[in-house]
Design an enzyme around this catalytic site. Structure first.
Site, mmCIF file in Angstrom:
data_model
loop_
_atom_site.group_PDB
_atom_site.id
_atom_site.type_symbol
_atom_site.label_atom_id
_atom_site.label_comp_id
_atom_site.label_asym_id
_atom_site.label_seq_id
_atom_site.Cartn_x
_atom_site.Cartn_y
_atom_site.Cartn_z
ATOM 1 N N ASP A 167 0.820 -1.215 0.000
ATOM 2 C CA ASP A 167 0.000 0.000 0.000
ATOM 3 C C ASP A 167 0.856 1.268 0.000
ATOM 4 O OD1 ASP A 167 -2.383 1.371 -0.044
ATOM 5 O OD2 ASP A 167 -2.711 1.261 2.120
ATOM 6 N N HIS B 44 2.760 3.300 -8.877
ATOM 7 C CA HIS B 44 2.517 1.877 -9.188
ATOM 8 C C HIS B 44 3.709 1.292 -9.936
ATOM 9 C CE1 HIS B 44 -1.426 2.287 -7.602
ATOM 10 N NE2 HIS B 44 -1.903 3.030 -8.587
ATOM 11 N N LEU C 139 10.138 -20.922 -4.493
ATOM 12 C CA LEU C 139 9.196 -20.007 -3.829
ATOM 13 C C LEU C 139 7.802 -20.099 -4.455
ATOM 14 C CD1 LEU C 139 8.866 -17.439 -1.917
ATOM 15 C CD2 LEU C 139 9.273 -16.105 -3.990
HETATM 16 C C1 IPE Z 1 -5.531 -2.669 -0.305
HETATM 17 O O1 IPE Z 1 -5.164 -1.343 -0.438
HETATM 18 C C2 IPE Z 1 -5.530 -3.338 -1.656
HETATM 19 C C3 IPE Z 1 -4.211 -3.561 -2.241
HETATM 20 C C4 IPE Z 1 -3.063 -3.286 -1.687
HETATM 21 C C5 IPE Z 1 -4.213 -4.151 -3.569
HETATM 22 P P1 IPE Z 1 -6.244 -0.169 -0.633
HETATM 23 O O2 IPE Z 1 -5.465 1.070 -0.801
HETATM 24 O O3 IPE Z 1 -7.187 -0.538 -1.697
HETATM 25 O O4 IPE Z 1 -7.006 -0.206 0.763
HETATM 26 P P2 IPE Z 1 -7.845 0.924 1.505
HETATM 27 O O5 IPE Z 1 -8.828 1.465 0.510
HETATM 28 O O6 IPE Z 1 -6.887 1.972 1.953
HETATM 29 O O7 IPE Z 1 -8.484 0.231 2.668
HETATM 30 C C1 IPE Z 2 -1.430 0.224 -3.429
HETATM 31 O O1 IPE Z 2 -1.218 1.586 -3.465
HETATM 32 C C2 IPE Z 2 -1.659 -0.379 -4.790
HETATM 33 C C3 IPE Z 2 -3.054 -0.775 -5.048
HETATM 34 C C4 IPE Z 2 -4.044 -0.694 -4.213
HETATM 35 C C5 IPE Z 2 -3.328 -1.336 -6.365
HETATM 36 P P1 IPE Z 2 -2.425 2.611 -3.515
HETATM 37 O O2 IPE Z 2 -2.790 2.855 -4.931
HETATM 38 O O3 IPE Z 2 -3.532 2.154 -2.642
HETATM 39 O O4 IPE Z 2 -1.759 3.910 -2.911
HETATM 40 P P2 IPE Z 2 -2.392 4.895 -1.837
HETATM 41 O O5 IPE Z 2 -2.818 4.058 -0.678
HETATM 42 O O6 IPE Z 2 -3.551 5.572 -2.508
HETATM 43 O O7 IPE Z 2 -1.285 5.828 -1.493
HETATM 44 MG MG MG Z 3 -4.019 2.410 -0.711
#
Ligand code: IPE
Ligand code: IPE
Ligand code: MG
Length: 256
Positions: A30, A47, A141
Site C-alpha cells: 500500500d 505503481h 518459492l
Molecule cells: C488494499 O489497499 C488493496 C491492495 C493493496 C491491492 P487499498 O489502498 O485498496 O485499501 P484501503 O482502501 O486503503 O483500505
Molecule cells: C497500493 O497503493 C496499490 C493498489 C491498491 C493497487 P495505492 O494505490 O492504494 O496507494 P495509496 O494508498 O492511494 O497511497
Molecule cells: Mg491504498
C-alpha cells in the site's frame, strides 16, 4: 499446490540468520499513490515504482528461504478507482507477466492466483492461467497473487461451493467443518500466512485473507510500498522472530 499447513517454524534462514522464519508472508502493498503524490508525480508512477519493490521482495524471499509469499495486487474493491488508474494497473499486470514470467520460471518460482476469475477480461485471464500453468511443476518459492481478490467474496464462494455439494447429496450439512471451508477457499493447500506486512502506515486488512489470518502476526511499516527496502523486510522478519505465538495456549515456560 500443496504446502503442508502445519505450524512448524523454520529456525535458520538461507543467509544463516537465526530466529524463526515465517513460512508464509503476505504483503498488503500500500501507499503507491501517496508516494507519487508526495513527489508531485502522477499516481501511476507510484505503481510503476511499486513493481520494482515487488521484484526485490520476491528475490529476497527466495534468498532468505520463505516458502510462500502472497501479494495483494488488486482488490475487488479497487475497481471503484478512476478508470484511467484501473486500466494502468491492468496494463502493469500484463507487463509484469509478459516481462517477468520467464525469469520467475527460471528461478523455479511457482505462481498461483487467488481471487474471483469470473468476469475477468479474457486477455488478463489467459495471462494469469499461463503464469500458473507454466510454473505449476516448480518447487521453489510459491508466489500467490491476489488479483480481483476480496476475502468476504472468497468466503461466500467457498460457502456456495459447499452448499452445492450438500444440495447434490455429496456432503452432509454437519460435515461442513473448518477444514472443509479451508479447503473450499482459493488458498486451499497453502499454509495460513504467518506474517502479514502492510506498508504506508495504514493498519487494516482491507478485506484481505480474513479467514486465513486468524493467527497471523501483523507488521505495519510507515514507509510507502515504493520505498520498502530489503532492510525493511529484514526488520519485519526479525520482529516476527521475536514474537511469541500462543494460538490461545500458554508459552512453554508459563505452562510449567
Ligand atoms: C488494499 O489497499 C488493496 C491492495 C493493496 C491491492 P487499498 O489502498 O485498496 O485499501 P484501503 O482502501 O486503503 O483500505
Ligand atoms: C497500493 O497503493 C496499490 C493498489 C491498491 C493497487 P495505492 O494505490 O492504494 O496507494 P495509496 O494508498 O492511494 O497511497
Ligand atoms: Mg491504498
Amino acid at each position: 499446490m500443496s504446502v503442508s499447513p502445519d505450524h512448524t517454524p523454520h529456525t535458520v534462514s538461507a543467509d544463516g540468520a537465526s530466529g524463526n522464519l515465517p513460512r508464509h508472508v503476505a504483503f498488503i502493498m500500500d501507499g503507491n499513490g501517496r508516494w507519487a503524490t508526495a513527489r508531485s508525480l502522477p499516481r501511476t508512477e507510484g505503481h510503476r515504482q511499486g513493481l520494482e519493490t515487488l521484484r526485490s521482495v520476491i528475490r529476497h524471499s527466495g534468498r532468505v528461504g520463505i516458502e510462500v509469499v502472497t501479494i495483494y495486487s488488486f482488490s475487488s474493491e479497487n475497481w471503484s478507482r478512476p478508470e484511467a488508474e484501473v486500466s494502468f494497473l491492468m496494463g502493469l499486470l500484463r507487463r509484469f507477466v509478459q516481462r517477468d514470467l520467464s525469469e520467475l520460471h527460471k528461478s523455479n518460482v511457482r505462481i498461483r492466483i487467488i481471487g474471483n476469475r469470473a468476469d475477468l477480461e479474457p486477455g488478463i485471464l489467459a495471462l494469469l492461467n499461463e503464469a500458473e500453468d507454466l510454473t505449476k511443476e516448480n518447487t521453489g518459492l510459491n508466489l500467490v497473487v491476489a488479483f480481483n481478490y476480496g476475502s468476504r467474496a472468497e468466503i461466500v464462494r467457498a460457502a456456495q461451493s459447499l452448499a452445492e455439494k450438500v444440495a447434490k447429496g455429496e456432503l452432509q450439512a454437519g460435515d461442513i467443518s473448518e477444514t472443509a471451508l479451508t479447503e473450499a477457499m482459493d488458498t486451499a493447500g497453502l499454509p495460513d500466512p504467518d506474517l502479514i506486512i502492510r506498508t504506508s502506515g495504514e493498519m487494516r486488512l482491507s478485506n484481505f485473507l480474513l479467514w486465513q489470518a486468524a493467527y497471523s502476526e501483523f507488521y505495519f511499516c510507515d514507509k510507502n510500498w515504493p520505498e520498502f527496502s530489503e532492510a525493511d523486510f529484514d526488520k519485519a522478519l526479525a520482529c516476527f522472530g521475536s514474537r511469541q505465538r500462543r494460538y490461545g495456549g500458554l508459552d512453554a515456560k508459563a505452562s510449567l
